[in-house]
Design a protein around this motif. Structure first.
Motif, PDB file in Angstrom:
ATOM      1  N   SER A 102      14.572  26.608 -81.607  1.00  0.00           N
ATOM      2  CA  SER A 102      15.572  26.589 -82.697  1.00  0.00           C
ATOM      3  C   SER A 102      17.064  26.759 -81.965  1.00  0.00           C
ATOM      4  CB  SER A 102      15.415  27.843 -83.551  1.00  0.00           C
ATOM      5  OG  SER A 102      13.989  27.768 -83.855  1.00  0.00           O
ATOM      6  N   VAL A 103      17.809  26.097 -82.853  1.00  0.00           N
ATOM      7  CA  VAL A 103      19.354  26.089 -82.312  1.00  0.00           C
ATOM      8  C   VAL A 103      20.421  26.850 -83.380  1.00  0.00           C
ATOM      9  CG1 VAL A 103      18.945  24.076 -80.959  1.00  0.00           C
ATOM     10  CG2 VAL A 103      19.835  23.859 -83.159  1.00  0.00           C
ATOM     11  N   PHE A 104      21.706  27.057 -82.814  1.00  0.00           N
ATOM     12  CA  PHE A 104      22.624  27.578 -83.602  1.00  0.00           C
ATOM     13  C   PHE A 104      23.925  26.813 -83.143  1.00  0.00           C
ATOM     14  CE2 PHE A 104      22.859  30.656 -79.861  1.00  0.00           C
ATOM     15  CZ  PHE A 104      24.190  30.965 -79.843  1.00  0.00           C
ATOM     16  N   PRO A 105      24.911  26.907 -83.837  1.00  0.00           N
ATOM     17  CA  PRO A 105      26.501  26.166 -83.485  1.00  0.00           C
ATOM     18  C   PRO A 105      27.191  27.042 -82.476  1.00  0.00           C
ATOM     19  CG  PRO A 105      26.404  26.805 -85.693  1.00  0.00           C
ATOM     20  CD  PRO A 105      24.996  27.054 -85.300  1.00  0.00           C
ATOM     21  N   ARG A 106      26.967  26.788 -81.440  1.00  0.00           N
ATOM     22  CA  ARG A 106      27.877  27.742 -80.526  1.00  0.00           C
ATOM     23  C   ARG A 106      29.237  27.466 -80.727  1.00  0.00           C
ATOM     24  NH1 ARG A 106      27.930  27.673 -73.806  1.00  0.00           N
ATOM     25  NH2 ARG A 106      29.118  29.568 -73.504  1.00  0.00           N
ATOM     26  N   GLY A 107      30.016  28.461 -80.991  1.00  0.00           N
ATOM     27  CA  GLY A 107      31.530  28.006 -81.266  1.00  0.00           C
ATOM     28  C   GLY A 107      31.781  28.119 -82.814  1.00  0.00           C
ATOM     29  N   ASN A 108      30.698  28.039 -83.392  1.00  0.00           N
ATOM     30  CA  ASN A 108      30.477  28.024 -84.999  1.00  0.00           C
ATOM     31  C   ASN A 108      31.423  26.915 -85.620  1.00  0.00           C
ATOM     32  OD1 ASN A 108      29.282  29.566 -86.970  1.00  0.00           O
ATOM     33  ND2 ASN A 108      30.932  30.457 -87.412  1.00  0.00           N
ATOM     34  N   MET A 109      31.346  25.675 -85.179  1.00  0.00           N
ATOM     35  CA  MET A 109      31.921  24.916 -85.935  1.00  0.00           C
ATOM     36  C   MET A 109      30.995  23.525 -86.119  1.00  0.00           C
ATOM     37  SD  MET A 109      35.794  24.390 -84.275  1.00  0.00           S
ATOM     38  CE  MET A 109      36.607  25.622 -83.267  1.00  0.00           C
ATOM     39  N   PHE A 110      30.640  23.235 -87.345  1.00  0.00           N
ATOM     40  CA  PHE A 110      29.813  22.307 -87.538  1.00  0.00           C
ATOM     41  C   PHE A 110      29.913  21.722 -88.952  1.00  0.00           C
ATOM     42  CE2 PHE A 110      28.588  26.735 -88.868  1.00  0.00           C
ATOM     43  CZ  PHE A 110      27.914  26.575 -90.298  1.00  0.00           C
ATOM     44  N   ASP A 131      30.652  40.369 -78.791  1.00  0.00           N
ATOM     45  CA  ASP A 131      29.109  40.068 -79.297  1.00  0.00           C
ATOM     46  C   ASP A 131      28.600  41.235 -79.989  1.00  0.00           C
ATOM     47  OD1 ASP A 131      27.121  38.290 -79.611  1.00  0.00           O
ATOM     48  OD2 ASP A 131      26.753  38.514 -77.230  1.00  0.00           O
ATOM     49  N   GLY A 132      27.549  40.917 -80.482  1.00  0.00           N
ATOM     50  CA  GLY A 132      26.877  42.104 -81.313  1.00  0.00           C
ATOM     51  C   GLY A 132      27.057  42.399 -82.496  1.00  0.00           C
ATOM     52  N   THR A 133      28.164  41.798 -83.231  1.00  0.00           N
ATOM     53  CA  THR A 133      28.569  42.175 -84.555  1.00  0.00           C
ATOM     54  C   THR A 133      27.785  41.396 -85.680  1.00  0.00           C
ATOM     55  OG1 THR A 133      30.230  40.481 -84.884  1.00  0.00           O
ATOM     56  CG2 THR A 133      31.084  42.423 -83.711  1.00  0.00           C
ATOM     57  N   PHE A 134      27.979  41.883 -87.021  1.00  0.00           N
ATOM     58  CA  PHE A 134      27.148  41.087 -87.816  1.00  0.00           C
ATOM     59  C   PHE A 134      27.670  39.741 -88.020  1.00  0.00           C
ATOM     60  CE2 PHE A 134      26.397  40.392 -92.636  1.00  0.00           C
ATOM     61  CZ  PHE A 134      24.761  40.333 -92.548  1.00  0.00           C
ATOM     62  N   ALA A 135      28.904  39.254 -87.841  1.00  0.00           N
ATOM     63  CA  ALA A 135      29.521  38.113 -87.828  1.00  0.00           C
ATOM     64  C   ALA A 135      28.443  37.062 -86.877  1.00  0.00           C
ATOM     65  CB  ALA A 135      30.789  37.865 -87.446  1.00  0.00           C
ATOM     66  N   HIS A 136      28.231  37.661 -85.511  1.00  0.00           N
ATOM     67  CA  HIS A 136      27.714  37.039 -84.449  1.00  0.00           C
ATOM     68  C   HIS A 136      26.311  36.867 -84.861  1.00  0.00           C
ATOM     69  CE1 HIS A 136      30.998  38.731 -81.703  1.00  0.00           C
ATOM     70  NE2 HIS A 136      31.132  37.710 -81.518  1.00  0.00           N
ATOM     71  N   VAL A 137      25.655  37.718 -85.470  1.00  0.00           N
ATOM     72  CA  VAL A 137      24.353  37.665 -86.135  1.00  0.00           C
ATOM     73  C   VAL A 137      24.199  36.266 -86.933  1.00  0.00           C
ATOM     74  CG1 VAL A 137      22.535  38.455 -87.360  1.00  0.00           C
ATOM     75  CG2 VAL A 137      23.796  39.884 -85.922  1.00  0.00           C
ATOM     76  N   ILE A 138      25.231  36.440 -87.956  1.00  0.00           N
ATOM     77  CA  ILE A 138      25.230  35.310 -88.975  1.00  0.00           C
ATOM     78  C   ILE A 138      25.481  33.863 -88.276  1.00  0.00           C
ATOM     79  CG2 ILE A 138      26.145  34.550 -91.122  1.00  0.00           C
ATOM     80  CD1 ILE A 138      24.495  36.907 -91.326  1.00  0.00           C
ATOM     81  N   GLU A 139      26.320  33.779 -87.189  1.00  0.00           N
ATOM     82  CA  GLU A 139      26.496  32.777 -86.554  1.00  0.00           C
ATOM     83  C   GLU A 139      25.229  31.825 -86.169  1.00  0.00           C
ATOM     84  OE1 GLU A 139      29.144  33.296 -83.064  1.00  0.00           O
ATOM     85  OE2 GLU A 139      30.929  33.484 -84.575  1.00  0.00           O
ATOM     86  N   ARG A 140      24.314  32.807 -85.888  1.00  0.00           N
ATOM     87  CA  ARG A 140      23.075  32.046 -85.227  1.00  0.00           C
ATOM     88  C   ARG A 140      22.169  31.841 -86.471  1.00  0.00           C
ATOM     89  NH1 ARG A 140      21.904  33.717 -79.987  1.00  0.00           N
ATOM     90  NH2 ARG A 140      23.689  34.666 -78.928  1.00  0.00           N
ATOM     91  N   MET A 141      22.402  31.668 -87.626  1.00  0.00           N
ATOM     92  CA  MET A 141      21.531  31.398 -88.867  1.00  0.00           C
ATOM     93  C   MET A 141      21.844  30.466 -89.637  1.00  0.00           C
ATOM     94  SD  MET A 141      20.924  35.578 -90.416  1.00  0.00           S
ATOM     95  CE  MET A 141      19.567  34.807 -91.211  1.00  0.00           C
ATOM     96  N   PRO A 142      22.823  29.420 -89.573  1.00  0.00           N
ATOM     97  CA  PRO A 142      22.722  28.198 -90.425  1.00  0.00           C
ATOM     98  C   PRO A 142      21.630  27.584 -90.207  1.00  0.00           C
ATOM     99  CG  PRO A 142      24.779  28.793 -89.486  1.00  0.00           C
ATOM    100  CD  PRO A 142      24.088  29.788 -88.845  1.00  0.00           C
ATOM    101  N   ALA A 143      21.110  27.126 -89.071  1.00  0.00           N
ATOM    102  CA  ALA A 143      19.673  26.301 -88.891  1.00  0.00           C
ATOM    103  C   ALA A 143      18.436  27.055 -89.569  1.00  0.00           C
ATOM    104  CB  ALA A 143      19.504  25.813 -87.404  1.00  0.00           C
ATOM    105  N   LEU A 144      18.424  28.333 -89.117  1.00  0.00           N
ATOM    106  CA  LEU A 144      17.305  28.940 -89.724  1.00  0.00           C
ATOM    107  C   LEU A 144      17.389  29.153 -91.143  1.00  0.00           C
ATOM    108  CD1 LEU A 144      17.473  32.055 -87.173  1.00  0.00           C
ATOM    109  CD2 LEU A 144      15.827  30.199 -87.324  1.00  0.00           C
ATOM    110  N   ALA A 145      18.557  29.477 -92.000  1.00  0.00           N
ATOM    111  CA  ALA A 145      18.494  29.281 -93.436  1.00  0.00           C
ATOM    112  C   ALA A 145      18.279  28.144 -93.896  1.00  0.00           C
ATOM    113  CB  ALA A 145      19.813  29.820 -93.881  1.00  0.00           C
ATOM    114  N   SER A 146      18.710  27.119 -93.445  1.00  0.00           N
ATOM    115  CA  SER A 146      18.651  25.702 -93.929  1.00  0.00           C
ATOM    116  C   SER A 146      17.340  25.384 -93.808  1.00  0.00           C
ATOM    117  CB  SER A 146      19.651  24.731 -93.043  1.00  0.00           C
ATOM    118  OG  SER A 146      19.186  23.353 -93.360  1.00  0.00           O
ATOM    119  N   MET A 147      16.500  25.422 -92.702  1.00  0.00           N
ATOM    120  CA  MET A 147      15.076  24.936 -92.643  1.00  0.00           C
ATOM    121  C   MET A 147      14.225  25.939 -93.714  1.00  0.00           C
ATOM    122  SD  MET A 147      14.505  24.023 -88.464  1.00  0.00           S
ATOM    123  CE  MET A 147      15.097  25.869 -87.833  1.00  0.00           C
ATOM    124  N   ALA A 148      14.444  27.270 -93.661  1.00  0.00           N
ATOM    125  CA  ALA A 148      13.763  28.018 -94.499  1.00  0.00           C
ATOM    126  C   ALA A 148      14.117  27.743 -95.870  1.00  0.00           C
ATOM    127  CB  ALA A 148      14.180  29.490 -94.475  1.00  0.00           C
TER     128      ALA A 148
END
Length: 245
Positions: free
Chosen positions: A179-187, A213-230
């Motif tokens: 599973s991947v996320f957009p490092r740098g949050n541009m996508f 690191d470790g903020t809610f924003a950093h958490v959501i950065e990791r979620m676009p692909a997970l949310a999309s596939m779900a």
């Protein structure tokens, strides 16, 4: 700029004034009929806001609080993008990464990767129009395995997934490597693919304190692909040349 039949938007977040030149250069590449939304924090003074309005008369400047970096403003705009029937959104921001010596280079490389030319913009937008199952597209060089630096974000990601009913086992090495996320949050993304993220709301974002690191924003950065596939949409990593191929 090249035209596209897709209903497109670009969401730009600006906090550091010195990054506007790079962002403006990218915006010169987008299709003329693209909706452009520029979220600006109080750190952006009236002079620069007026400059943005002059540089991009068709853009809408959206004042936001300096909270949740570029992530909270995006979630705030997501319902509008969905309601507007937008098919493809390019999300960029004036990333500085002041803790890194190569922050400027990283920002410029990210902007070049997501949109190197007007024909590239039209090409990716057309891919979203012609592929209704496509939810998220991440530049291949910035498609980061989910397990990368997961430790400080793990508890928050587990909680966010639970709240959204996303079933993903973060103890499974295959999941955290594949599973991947957009490092740098541009996508690029289809708003409907990320609709679930709206349910998380805007209240959990911490006040800005220079966190790395470790903020809610950093958490959501990791979620676009997970949310999309779900939500039943596909995720791709891509590389596009300046000619759009």
């Amino acid at each position: 700029a090249a035209r596209t039949e897709a209903r497109t938007a670009v969401v730009v977040h600006l906090h550091f004034p010195e990054t506007w030149t790079d962002l403006h250069s990218l915006l010169d590449r987008v299709a003329n009929d693209t909706q452009v939304l520029v979220t600006v924090t109080p750190h952006i003074d009236d002079a620069l806001r007026n400059q943005i309005a002059h540089d991009l008369p068709h853009a809408e400047i959206v004042p936001v609080a300096n909270r949740g970096r570029d992530v909270r403003p995006l979630l705030a705009l997501l319902p509008r993008l969905i309601d507007d029937g937008i098919e493809a959104v390019l999300k960029v921001h004036g990333k500085m990464s002041t803790e890194l010596r190569f922050g400027d280079t990283w920002r410029q490389d990210l902007l070049e990767a997501v949109c190197p030319s007007s024909s590239a913009f039209a090409g990716v937008a057309e891919r979203f129009r012609s592929s209704p199952d496509l939810g998220v597209a991440i530049p291949v060089d910035f498609a980061q395995p989910l397990g990368y630096h997961l430790r400080q974000n793990r508890a928050g990601l587990v909680d966010a997934n639970r709240r959204l009913g996303i079933d993903v086992d973060l103890d499974d090495p295959w999941v955290t490597r594949s599973s991947v996320f957009p490092r740098g949050n541009m996508f690029w993304f289809r708003p409907a693919a990320l609709a679930a993220l709206v349910r998380l709301g805007l209240d959990d974002f911490e006040d800005e304190a220079g966190q790395t690191d470790g903020t809610f924003a950093h958490v959501i950065e990791r979620m676009p692909a997970l949310a999309s596939m779900a939500n039943g949409f596909d995720v791709v990593s891509f590389v596009v040349g300046s000619d759009g191929d």
